[in-house]
Design a protein around this motif. Structure first.
Motif, PDB file in Angstrom:
ATOM      1  N   ALA A   1      28.468  10.733  66.382  1.00 35.09           N
ATOM      2  CA  ALA A   1      29.290  11.257  65.292  1.00 35.09           C
ATOM      3  C   ALA A   1      30.045  10.068  64.699  1.00 35.09           C
ATOM      4  CB  ALA A   1      30.257  12.313  65.800  1.00 35.09           C
ATOM      5  N   ARG A   2      30.096  10.013  63.377  1.00 33.46           N
ATOM      6  CA  ARG A   2      30.761   8.904  62.688  1.00 33.46           C
ATOM      7  C   ARG A   2      31.966   9.418  61.922  1.00 33.46           C
ATOM      8  NH1 ARG A   2      25.463   6.508  59.842  1.00 33.46           N
ATOM      9  NH2 ARG A   2      24.540   5.521  61.659  1.00 33.46           N
ATOM     10  N   SER A   3      33.032   8.656  62.003  1.00 34.81           N
ATOM     11  CA  SER A   3      34.211   8.960  61.200  1.00 34.81           C
ATOM     12  C   SER A   3      33.957   8.518  59.766  1.00 34.81           C
ATOM     13  CB  SER A   3      35.425   8.231  61.756  1.00 34.81           C
ATOM     14  OG  SER A   3      36.510   8.352  60.849  1.00 34.81           O
ATOM     15  N   LEU A   4      34.318   9.379  58.832  1.00 36.15           N
ATOM     16  CA  LEU A   4      34.278   9.037  57.415  1.00 36.15           C
ATOM     17  C   LEU A   4      35.702   8.797  56.898  1.00 36.15           C
ATOM     18  CD1 LEU A   4      31.704  11.722  56.175  1.00 36.15           C
ATOM     19  CD2 LEU A   4      31.262   9.343  56.827  1.00 36.15           C
ATOM     20  N   GLY A   5      36.654   8.671  57.825  1.00 36.52           N
ATOM     21  CA  GLY A   5      38.058   8.532  57.457  1.00 36.52           C
ATOM     22  C   GLY A   5      38.686   9.895  57.260  1.00 36.52           C
ATOM     23  N   ARG A   6      38.198  10.612  56.249  1.00 33.80           N
ATOM     24  CA  ARG A   6      38.696  11.963  55.970  1.00 33.80           C
ATOM     25  C   ARG A   6      37.602  13.007  56.212  1.00 33.80           C
ATOM     26  NH1 ARG A   6      41.028  12.430  50.380  1.00 33.80           N
ATOM     27  NH2 ARG A   6      41.688  14.413  51.242  1.00 33.80           N
ATOM     28  N   GLY A   7      36.688  12.683  57.130  1.00 30.16           N
ATOM     29  CA  GLY A   7      35.608  13.609  57.449  1.00 30.16           C
ATOM     30  C   GLY A   7      34.764  13.080  58.585  1.00 30.16           C
ATOM     31  N   VAL A   8      33.672  13.798  58.877  1.00 28.14           N
ATOM     32  CA  VAL A   8      32.798  13.461  60.000  1.00 28.14           C
ATOM     33  C   VAL A   8      31.344  13.666  59.585  1.00 28.14           C
ATOM     34  CG1 VAL A   8      32.125  14.104  62.368  1.00 28.14           C
ATOM     35  CG2 VAL A   8      34.543  14.127  61.702  1.00 28.14           C
ATOM     36  N   ALA A   9      30.501  12.733  59.987  1.00 25.50           N
ATOM     37  CA  ALA A   9      29.061  12.852  59.765  1.00 25.50           C
ATOM     38  C   ALA A   9      28.344  12.606  61.081  1.00 25.50           C
ATOM     39  CB  ALA A   9      28.598  11.842  58.725  1.00 25.50           C
ATOM     40  N   LEU A  10      27.176  13.193  61.222  1.00 24.57           N
ATOM     41  CA  LEU A  10      26.322  12.964  62.387  1.00 24.57           C
ATOM     42  C   LEU A  10      25.200  12.020  61.979  1.00 24.57           C
ATOM     43  CD1 LEU A  10      26.089  16.592  63.787  1.00 24.57           C
ATOM     44  CD2 LEU A  10      27.616  14.749  64.496  1.00 24.57           C
ATOM     45  N   ALA A  11      25.092  10.897  62.681  1.00 21.09           N
ATOM     46  CA  ALA A  11      24.046   9.924  62.403  1.00 21.09           C
ATOM     47  C   ALA A  11      22.704  10.482  62.859  1.00 21.09           C
ATOM     48  CB  ALA A  11      24.344   8.615  63.127  1.00 21.09           C
ATOM     49  N   ILE A  12      21.693  10.336  62.028  1.00 21.06           N
ATOM     50  CA  ILE A  12      20.351  10.820  62.340  1.00 21.06           C
ATOM     51  C   ILE A  12      19.504   9.627  62.768  1.00 21.06           C
ATOM     52  CG2 ILE A  12      18.270  11.913  61.417  1.00 21.06           C
ATOM     53  CD1 ILE A  12      20.129  13.348  59.393  1.00 21.06           C
ATOM     54  N   ASP A  13      19.048   9.656  64.015  1.00 23.84           N
ATOM     55  CA  ASP A  13      18.174   8.603  64.527  1.00 23.84           C
ATOM     56  C   ASP A  13      16.735   9.071  64.343  1.00 23.84           C
ATOM     57  OD1 ASP A  13      17.005   6.461  65.778  1.00 23.84           O
ATOM     58  OD2 ASP A  13      17.597   7.060  67.802  1.00 23.84           O
ATOM     59  N   CYS A  14      16.073   8.510  63.333  1.00 17.27           N
ATOM     60  CA  CYS A  14      14.704   8.908  63.008  1.00 17.27           C
ATOM     61  C   CYS A  14      14.033   7.766  62.247  1.00 17.27           C
ATOM     62  CB  CYS A  14      14.703  10.204  62.192  1.00 17.27           C
ATOM     63  SG  CYS A  14      13.059  10.845  61.835  1.00 17.27           S
ATOM     64  N   PRO A  15      13.551   6.734  62.968  1.00 13.31           N
ATOM     65  CA  PRO A  15      12.909   5.609  62.274  1.00 13.31           C
ATOM     66  C   PRO A  15      11.791   6.019  61.311  1.00 13.31           C
ATOM     67  CG  PRO A  15      13.372   5.006  64.538  1.00 13.31           C
ATOM     68  CD  PRO A  15      13.669   6.492  64.412  1.00 13.31           C
ATOM     69  N   PRO A  16      10.952   7.036  61.625  1.00 12.27           N
ATOM     70  CA  PRO A  16       9.927   7.408  60.638  1.00 12.27           C
ATOM     71  C   PRO A  16      10.517   7.916  59.320  1.00 12.27           C
ATOM     72  CG  PRO A  16       9.352   8.281  62.806  1.00 12.27           C
ATOM     73  CD  PRO A  16      10.755   7.748  62.899  1.00 12.27           C
ATOM     74  N   LEU A  17      11.674   8.580  59.367  1.00 17.33           N
ATOM     75  CA  LEU A  17      12.323   9.031  58.137  1.00 17.33           C
ATOM     76  C   LEU A  17      12.783   7.825  57.317  1.00 17.33           C
ATOM     77  CD1 LEU A  17      13.385  11.349  56.334  1.00 17.33           C
ATOM     78  CD2 LEU A  17      15.540  11.196  57.624  1.00 17.33           C
ATOM     79  N   ILE A  18      13.298   6.820  57.985  1.00 19.23           N
ATOM     80  CA  ILE A  18      13.744   5.616  57.281  1.00 19.23           C
ATOM     81  C   ILE A  18      12.556   4.926  56.608  1.00 19.23           C
ATOM     82  CG2 ILE A  18      14.730   3.314  57.625  1.00 19.23           C
ATOM     83  CD1 ILE A  18      16.538   4.651  59.806  1.00 19.23           C
TER      84      ILE A  18
ATOM     85  N   ARG B   1      39.931  13.380  62.822  1.00 13.73           N
ATOM     86  CA  ARG B   1      39.869  12.833  64.190  1.00 13.73           C
ATOM     87  C   ARG B   1      39.667  13.947  65.212  1.00 13.73           C
ATOM     88  NH1 ARG B   1      43.518   9.547  61.659  1.00 13.73           N
ATOM     89  NH2 ARG B   1      45.342  10.718  62.333  1.00 13.73           N
ATOM     90  N   ALA B   2      40.322  15.092  65.015  1.00 12.97           N
ATOM     91  CA  ALA B   2      40.139  16.232  65.917  1.00 12.97           C
ATOM     92  C   ALA B   2      38.709  16.768  65.827  1.00 12.97           C
ATOM     93  CB  ALA B   2      41.142  17.339  65.584  1.00 12.97           C
ATOM     94  N   THR B   3      38.173  16.829  64.628  1.00 14.58           N
ATOM     95  CA  THR B   3      36.793  17.290  64.448  1.00 14.58           C
ATOM     96  C   THR B   3      35.824  16.320  65.103  1.00 14.58           C
ATOM     97  OG1 THR B   3      37.339  18.417  62.395  1.00 14.58           O
ATOM     98  CG2 THR B   3      35.018  17.873  62.749  1.00 14.58           C
ATOM     99  N   LEU B   4      36.063  15.030  64.945  1.00 15.51           N
ATOM    100  CA  LEU B   4      35.199  14.023  65.560  1.00 15.51           C
ATOM    101  C   LEU B   4      35.107  14.243  67.064  1.00 15.51           C
ATOM    102  CD1 LEU B   4      33.526  11.399  65.084  1.00 15.51           C
ATOM    103  CD2 LEU B   4      35.641  10.143  65.531  1.00 15.51           C
ATOM    104  N   ARG B   5      36.239  14.450  67.708  1.00 13.87           N
ATOM    105  CA  ARG B   5      36.242  14.689  69.169  1.00 13.87           C
ATOM    106  C   ARG B   5      35.493  15.974  69.513  1.00 13.87           C
ATOM    107  NH1 ARG B   5      41.471  12.863  68.242  1.00 13.87           N
ATOM    108  NH2 ARG B   5      42.329  14.982  68.288  1.00 13.87           N
ATOM    109  N   ALA B   6      35.708  17.026  68.743  1.00 13.54           N
ATOM    110  CA  ALA B   6      35.054  18.308  69.018  1.00 13.54           C
ATOM    111  C   ALA B   6      33.541  18.219  68.829  1.00 13.54           C
ATOM    112  CB  ALA B   6      35.628  19.401  68.116  1.00 13.54           C
TER     113      ALA B   6
END
Length: 181
Positions: free
Chosen positions: A87-104, A142-147
């Motif tokens: 999970a990555r902090s966006l500062g004011r939000g949260v994103a989930l990193a997608i590990d998928c080399p074929p998609l890249i 930050r609370a969402t990131l932990r959750a």
């Protein structure tokens, strides 16, 4: 699929709405991601379902060429396995990193095909992710990131690509292109 104009100016050519391209998740991982987005994204701002964007702004007047290229690419591609373990902090939000080399790699091939049509944002490096929260306070993020970190990893398949018309609010679907290779 015909290109349609959203508006026109009296003295110039029609103005076409931009196109957004996203990955299509399998039903189970989509349900998990969309559930997180509905839980954590501010409801008044959550206009679209969970997604991973490949391109933010392709020119709408290129709809026919984009659709032809997607049909070709998707016909030769099978489902792509992915994991989300970060999970990555966006500062004011949260994103989930997608590990998928074929998609890249798939996206890089499309970027080459569409090189003369890409905006500066879409020419930048590609780091696939699904945003589950944005435009909240730093404390709430930050609370969402932990959750969300406690729910990882999430694994699944990307089963195709989707194309959307951006018309200033919720997106309007322009087509779904399943991987059939």
């Amino acid at each position: 699929m015909p290109a349609s104009a959203h508006g026109s100016t009296p003295s110039g050519p029609p103005e076409f709405d931009p196109l957004i391209m996203t990955a299509l998740f399998d039903a189970q991982s989509f349900a998990a991601l969309d559930g997180l987005r509905r839980r954590y994204f501010p409801p008044a701002l959550n206009r679209v379902p969970a997604h991973a964007t490949l391109f933010h702004h392709l020119p709408g007047e290129s709809l026919r060429a984009v659709v032809e290229r997607l049909r070709e690419v998707c016909a030769g591609t099978g489902p792509l396995e992915f994991t989300m373990a970060e999970a990555r902090s966006l500062g004011r939000g949260v994103a989930l990193a997608i590990d998928c080399p074929p998609l890249i790699r798939l996206r890089a091939g499309l970027a080459t095909a569409f090189a003369d049509r890409l905006t500066a944002q879409d020419r930048q490096g590609y780091r696939p992710h699904a945003t589950v929260q944005n435009k909240v306070s730093g404390e709430e993020a930050r609370a969402t990131l932990r959750a969300v970190e406690a729910l990882l990893p999430i694994a699944g398949r990307i089963e195709g690509l989707a194309l959307w018309h951006y018309r200033g609010g919720p997106w309007e679907e322009a087509g779904r292109f399943p991987f059939t290779g």
